[in-house]
Design a protein around this motif. Structure first.
Motif, PDB file in Angstrom:
ATOM      1  N   MET A  32      12.311 -74.631 -36.259  1.00 32.95           N
ATOM      2  CA  MET A  32      11.459 -73.503 -35.885  1.00 32.95           C
ATOM      3  C   MET A  32      10.026 -73.962 -35.643  1.00 32.95           C
ATOM      4  N   THR A  33       9.587 -74.933 -36.420  1.00 32.18           N
ATOM      5  CA  THR A  33       8.249 -75.495 -36.196  1.00 32.18           C
ATOM      6  C   THR A  33       8.168 -76.169 -34.845  1.00 32.18           C
ATOM      7  N   GLU A  34       9.226 -76.892 -34.494  1.00 33.59           N
ATOM      8  CA  GLU A  34       9.263 -77.567 -33.194  1.00 33.59           C
ATOM      9  C   GLU A  34       9.267 -76.550 -32.061  1.00 33.59           C
ATOM     10  N   PHE A  35       9.993 -75.452 -32.224  1.00 30.21           N
ATOM     11  CA  PHE A  35       9.989 -74.399 -31.207  1.00 30.21           C
ATOM     12  C   PHE A  35       8.596 -73.797 -31.060  1.00 30.21           C
ATOM     13  N   SER A  36       7.923 -73.588 -32.184  1.00 29.89           N
ATOM     14  CA  SER A  36       6.602 -72.953 -32.150  1.00 29.89           C
ATOM     15  C   SER A  36       5.561 -73.822 -31.444  1.00 29.89           C
ATOM     16  N   LEU A  37       5.776 -75.119 -31.445  1.00 27.07           N
ATOM     17  CA  LEU A  37       4.842 -76.028 -30.761  1.00 27.07           C
ATOM     18  C   LEU A  37       5.005 -75.998 -29.251  1.00 27.07           C
ATOM     19  N   ASN A  38       6.016 -75.273 -28.772  1.00 27.94           N
ATOM     20  CA  ASN A  38       6.265 -75.154 -27.335  1.00 27.94           C
ATOM     21  C   ASN A  38       6.238 -73.666 -26.975  1.00 27.94           C
ATOM     22  N   PRO A  39       5.050 -73.066 -26.864  1.00 29.70           N
ATOM     23  CA  PRO A  39       4.938 -71.606 -26.690  1.00 29.70           C
ATOM     24  C   PRO A  39       5.567 -71.078 -25.409  1.00 29.70           C
ATOM     25  N   SER A  47      29.216 -73.326 -27.609  1.00 26.57           N
ATOM     26  CA  SER A  47      29.537 -74.742 -27.760  1.00 26.57           C
ATOM     27  C   SER A  47      29.851 -75.120 -29.201  1.00 26.57           C
ATOM     28  N   SER A  48      30.131 -74.131 -30.052  1.00 21.57           N
ATOM     29  CA  SER A  48      30.546 -74.360 -31.447  1.00 21.57           C
ATOM     30  C   SER A  48      29.492 -75.114 -32.258  1.00 21.57           C
ATOM     31  N   LEU A  49      28.238 -75.008 -31.884  1.00 21.65           N
ATOM     32  CA  LEU A  49      27.175 -75.705 -32.604  1.00 21.65           C
ATOM     33  C   LEU A  49      26.968 -75.073 -33.977  1.00 21.65           C
ATOM     34  N   ILE A  50      26.908 -75.909 -35.023  1.00 15.82           N
ATOM     35  CA  ILE A  50      26.693 -75.420 -36.377  1.00 15.82           C
ATOM     36  C   ILE A  50      25.251 -75.633 -36.828  1.00 15.82           C
ATOM     37  N   THR A  51      24.514 -76.466 -36.133  1.00 14.72           N
ATOM     38  CA  THR A  51      23.107 -76.697 -36.463  1.00 14.72           C
ATOM     39  C   THR A  51      22.418 -77.379 -35.288  1.00 14.72           C
ATOM     40  N   ILE A  52      21.101 -77.322 -35.280  1.00 11.48           N
ATOM     41  CA  ILE A  52      20.275 -78.032 -34.300  1.00 11.48           C
ATOM     42  C   ILE A  52      19.349 -78.946 -35.080  1.00 11.48           C
ATOM     43  N   GLN A  53      19.475 -80.229 -34.874  1.00 10.00           N
ATOM     44  CA  GLN A  53      18.689 -81.182 -35.639  1.00 10.00           C
ATOM     45  C   GLN A  53      17.312 -81.379 -35.015  1.00 10.00           C
ATOM     46  N   ASN A  54      16.354 -81.661 -35.859  1.00 11.91           N
ATOM     47  CA  ASN A  54      14.986 -81.879 -35.420  1.00 11.91           C
ATOM     48  C   ASN A  54      14.906 -83.099 -34.499  1.00 11.91           C
TER      49      ASN A  54
END
Length: 368
Positions: free
Chosen positions: A226-233, A195-202
């Motif tokens: 990455m912190t947000e991902f880590s909060l969702n194991p 989808s041509s994404l250049i970033t993922i915003q918090n």
């Protein structure tokens, strides 16, 4: 004794049976033209249709209307209520508009495939408030980036409280709008591949179980993400196919990849830049290999590039001037050659006179 019955009037039970048969016939309806019907499935594929057929059987559970030329669907597309319809496939129709109330008469619709279309407008009132939609496929549906945000605004206001799976792959999204998925409280699977994404915003993504970010233009992940991902194991992420830039800014990503089990394809992630580290697996990159130019080095590098461009431009202009004045330059060179020749001949003559005493005396006498 049997009661008297007027032979001119139909019997009450016969009238009831006739009404039941008539109602059954109306409720079942026949298979539409250019379609195939079998056991609750209706297929109207590649028939050059420009509208949804109206005479759909009431028992239809799965409806395939694909590969046609249906530019728009509206409330008139499904004029009668289809209680049994759960799966609707409308891919490859060149569809651009989904109007208000388009799916109002499909109360039990659970799967909707609108992939491979050309969406320009999607009304947030297309579904009833109590809809049961769980799977929505919009893959390859945004062919014009100027309409992408307009279509994505649909998710901000549409009441898709039971939606669990959303496919937005193969679209030119570049950046996701803030809080775009806030209203999708049940969403568990999100496909954003290619989808041509250049970033993922918090704060952009909800709590998911599966997230597909393969084949985008991600060069790094923000630490907050990455912190947000880590909060969702329980989250599983796919990241392969992105052009990761292996410099000093990616060290946080490397640490996260080596300590997290959320990225299912972490062993297949490779560097794309710099050239010396191209195709090297991220998990094998050492901190000593990660380098960044200092501010002064960056300024000097930019200055050298600019100087080179200026010199190249001067050289091109000089060659152009020479080319345009080639005839004048040629004549000028011939004149210089002749002048030099005359001068050398004079020197040669004087040398011969000075070397011969007799000629020297003659030359002195002639001078006197």
């Amino acid at each position: 004794m049997r009661p008297y019955q007027d032979p001119g009037r139909p019997h009450k039970s016969g009238m009831t049976s006739l009404l039941l048969l008539l109602m059954l016939a109306l409720s079942c309806r026949c298979c539409p033209d250019k379609c195939m019907c079998s056991l609750g499935t209706v297929k109207c594929q590649n028939q050059d249709l420009d509208a949804i057929p109206h005479s759909l059987p009431a028992t239809t559970k799965s409806l395939f209307i694909t590969g046609n030329n249906i530019f728009q669907i509206s409330k008139a597309s499904f004029p009668t209520r289809l209680e049994n319809l759960t799966d609707l496939y409308l891919s490859g129709n060149g569809m651009e508009h989904v109007d208000e109330g388009a799916f109002k008469n499909l109360p039990n619709l659970a799967l909707l495939d609108l992939s491979n279309n050309r969406m320009k407008n999607f009304s947030d009132q297309a579904f009833p408030d109590d809809n049961k939609l769980k799977f929505l496929n919009l893959s390859s549906s945004f062919h014009s980036h100027s309409f992408t945000d307009t279509v994505l605004d649909f998710f901000l206001h549409a009441k898709l409280l039971q939606l669990t799976s959303l496919d937005l792959s193969n679209n030119n999204l570049i950046v996701l709008p803030d809080n775009i998925f806030t209203g999708l409280s049940s969403l568990g699977t999100l496909n954003l591949r290619n989808s041509s994404l250049i970033t993922i915003q918090n704060g952009t993504l909800p709590l998911l179980h599966d997230l597909d970010l393969r084949d985008n233009d991600l060069k790094d992940l923000p630490p907050t993400m990455m912190t947000e991902f880590s909060l969702n194991p329980s989250l599983h992420i796919q990241l392969v196919g992105n052009p990761w830039r292996c410099n000093c800014f990616i060290d946080d990503l490397l640490v996260w990849l080596k300590n997290s089990t959320q990225v299912t394809d972490s062993h297949n992630l490779t560097c794309a830049d710099p050239e010396a580290m191209k195709h090297q697996p991220l998990l094998q990159v050492q901190p000593s290999q990660l380098k960044c130019l200092s501010d002064m080095e960056g300024v000097l590098e930019t200055s050298y590039v600019f100087l080179g461009l200026v010199l190249a431009l001067i050289g091109v202009i000089f060659l152009l001037v020479l080319y345009l004045n080639r005839k004048g330059i040629k004549r000028w060179m011939y004149n210089i050659r002749d002048a030099c020749r005359d001068h050398l001949e004079g020197y040669h003559y004087r040398y011969e006179i000075n070397s011969d005493p007799r000629l020297a005396n003659l030359s002195i006498n002639s001078d006197v």
